[in-house]
Design a protein around this motif. Sequence first.
Motif, PDB file in Angstrom:
ATOM      1  N   GLU A  86     -12.800  -3.149  10.790  1.00 41.54           N
ATOM      2  CA  GLU A  86     -11.482  -2.942   9.581  1.00 41.54           C
ATOM      3  C   GLU A  86     -11.338  -4.186   9.371  1.00 41.54           C
ATOM      4  O   GLU A  86     -10.800  -4.301   7.536  1.00 41.54           O
ATOM      5  CB  GLU A  86     -10.162  -2.846  10.240  1.00 41.54           C
ATOM      6  N   ALA A  87     -11.438  -5.543  10.125  1.00 37.17           N
ATOM      7  CA  ALA A  87     -11.216  -6.989   9.170  1.00 37.17           C
ATOM      8  C   ALA A  87     -12.756  -7.478   8.333  1.00 37.17           C
ATOM      9  O   ALA A  87     -12.103  -8.355   7.042  1.00 37.17           O
ATOM     10  CB  ALA A  87     -11.024  -7.448  10.335  1.00 37.17           C
ATOM     11  N   VAL A  88     -14.458  -7.161   8.263  1.00 36.83           N
ATOM     12  CA  VAL A  88     -14.885  -7.226   7.618  1.00 36.83           C
ATOM     13  C   VAL A  88     -14.789  -6.113   6.225  1.00 36.83           C
ATOM     14  O   VAL A  88     -14.765  -7.131   5.325  1.00 36.83           O
ATOM     15  CB  VAL A  88     -16.482  -6.639   8.412  1.00 36.83           C
ATOM     16  N   SER A  89     -14.006  -5.429   6.932  1.00 35.86           N
ATOM     17  CA  SER A  89     -13.892  -4.288   5.316  1.00 35.86           C
ATOM     18  C   SER A  89     -13.255  -5.010   4.348  1.00 35.86           C
ATOM     19  O   SER A  89     -12.801  -4.880   3.879  1.00 35.86           O
ATOM     20  CB  SER A  89     -13.830  -3.148   5.431  1.00 35.86           C
ATOM     21  N   GLY A  90     -11.967  -5.713   5.238  1.00 33.53           N
ATOM     22  CA  GLY A  90     -11.203  -5.748   4.494  1.00 33.53           C
ATOM     23  C   GLY A  90     -11.078  -7.516   3.912  1.00 33.53           C
ATOM     24  O   GLY A  90     -10.824  -7.703   2.842  1.00 33.53           O
ATOM     25  N   PHE A  91     -11.826  -8.143   4.255  1.00 35.65           N
ATOM     26  CA  PHE A  91     -12.097  -9.492   4.427  1.00 35.65           C
ATOM     27  C   PHE A  91     -13.085  -9.216   2.507  1.00 35.65           C
ATOM     28  O   PHE A  91     -13.492 -10.552   2.064  1.00 35.65           O
ATOM     29  CB  PHE A  91     -12.985 -11.094   4.566  1.00 35.65           C
ATOM     30  N   THR A  92     -14.274  -7.879   2.898  1.00 37.49           N
ATOM     31  CA  THR A  92     -15.296  -8.411   2.141  1.00 37.49           C
ATOM     32  C   THR A  92     -15.075  -7.695   1.029  1.00 37.49           C
ATOM     33  O   THR A  92     -15.918  -7.380   0.148  1.00 37.49           O
ATOM     34  CB  THR A  92     -16.744  -7.894   2.459  1.00 37.49           C
ATOM     35  N   GLY A  93     -14.217  -6.140   0.702  1.00 31.68           N
ATOM     36  CA  GLY A  93     -13.784  -5.467  -0.132  1.00 31.68           C
ATOM     37  C   GLY A  93     -14.334  -4.577   0.269  1.00 31.68           C
ATOM     38  O   GLY A  93     -14.535  -3.499  -1.104  1.00 31.68           O
ATOM     39  N   LYS A  94     -15.843  -4.380   1.176  1.00 35.52           N
ATOM     40  CA  LYS A  94     -16.497  -3.233   1.217  1.00 35.52           C
ATOM     41  C   LYS A  94     -15.676  -2.033   2.548  1.00 35.52           C
ATOM     42  O   LYS A  94     -15.070  -2.259   2.463  1.00 35.52           O
ATOM     43  CB  LYS A  94     -17.810  -3.385   2.275  1.00 35.52           C
ATOM     44  N   THR A  95     -15.896  -0.909   2.010  1.00 34.68           N
ATOM     45  CA  THR A  95     -15.460   0.273   2.696  1.00 34.68           C
ATOM     46  C   THR A  95     -15.773   0.130   4.199  1.00 34.68           C
ATOM     47  O   THR A  95     -16.964  -0.498   4.552  1.00 34.68           O
ATOM     48  CB  THR A  95     -15.427   1.378   1.818  1.00 34.68           C
ATOM     49  N   LEU A  96     -14.889   1.047   4.613  1.00 38.09           N
ATOM     50  CA  LEU A  96     -15.315   0.630   5.734  1.00 38.09           C
ATOM     51  C   LEU A  96     -16.649   1.804   6.345  1.00 38.09           C
ATOM     52  O   LEU A  96     -17.401   1.173   7.142  1.00 38.09           O
ATOM     53  CB  LEU A  96     -13.857   1.501   7.047  1.00 38.09           C
ATOM     54  N   ASP A  97     -17.146   2.732   6.304  1.00 38.84           N
ATOM     55  CA  ASP A  97     -18.032   3.046   6.007  1.00 38.84           C
ATOM     56  C   ASP A  97     -19.308   2.570   5.764  1.00 38.84           C
ATOM     57  O   ASP A  97     -20.156   2.619   6.185  1.00 38.84           O
ATOM     58  CB  ASP A  97     -18.570   4.386   4.860  1.00 38.84           C
ATOM     59  N   GLU A  98     -19.147   2.077   4.542  1.00 38.40           N
ATOM     60  CA  GLU A  98     -20.123   0.552   4.065  1.00 38.40           C
ATOM     61  C   GLU A  98     -20.272  -0.428   5.247  1.00 38.40           C
ATOM     62  O   GLU A  98     -21.179  -0.763   5.566  1.00 38.40           O
ATOM     63  CB  GLU A  98     -19.860  -0.294   2.827  1.00 38.40           C
TER      64      GLU A  98
END
Length: 151
Positions: A35-47
């Motif tokens: 979730e943190a990576v998704s939030g910081f990168t703008g990528k979806t959780l699936d990506e």
Amino acid sequence: MMNKKKVMTGCALALALSAATMTSFAAAAYKTPAEAVSGFTGKTLDEVTAERKSGKSYGSIASEAGKLREFQQAVSDIHEDRLNEAVADGTLTREQADAQLAAIRERQAACDGNGSGDNTGTGCGAGGCNGTGMGYHHRGNGYGLGGYRNN
């Protein structure tokens, strides 16, 4: 003069309450490294999950986006929250939790985000569930480091 003191005290109390609320909100912002990576990168959780399954570490994904330090702080907050929960439920003592958190932060300080993403305990992050540790998804005996590979 008395009213001025009351106003100052009220302002100080409001400021302290506001800061405490923001701190607890920030710590609760992410529940997992994904979730943190998704939030910081703008990528979806699936990506993010797909990249992780292909062998990339969460840290390398964050590093590629220029967000490694922010990611590391978020992961540290996640671990701190979970360790505090373990102390509250009696699984760990405060001293054990503090020692684990210090070890996590020490490894993160040396982490450049280029870990392998495997679960061997190399690189940075929380360790690789060696032995019978109190891993975050692997509750067991003792209080060894375990849990996610979050490098």
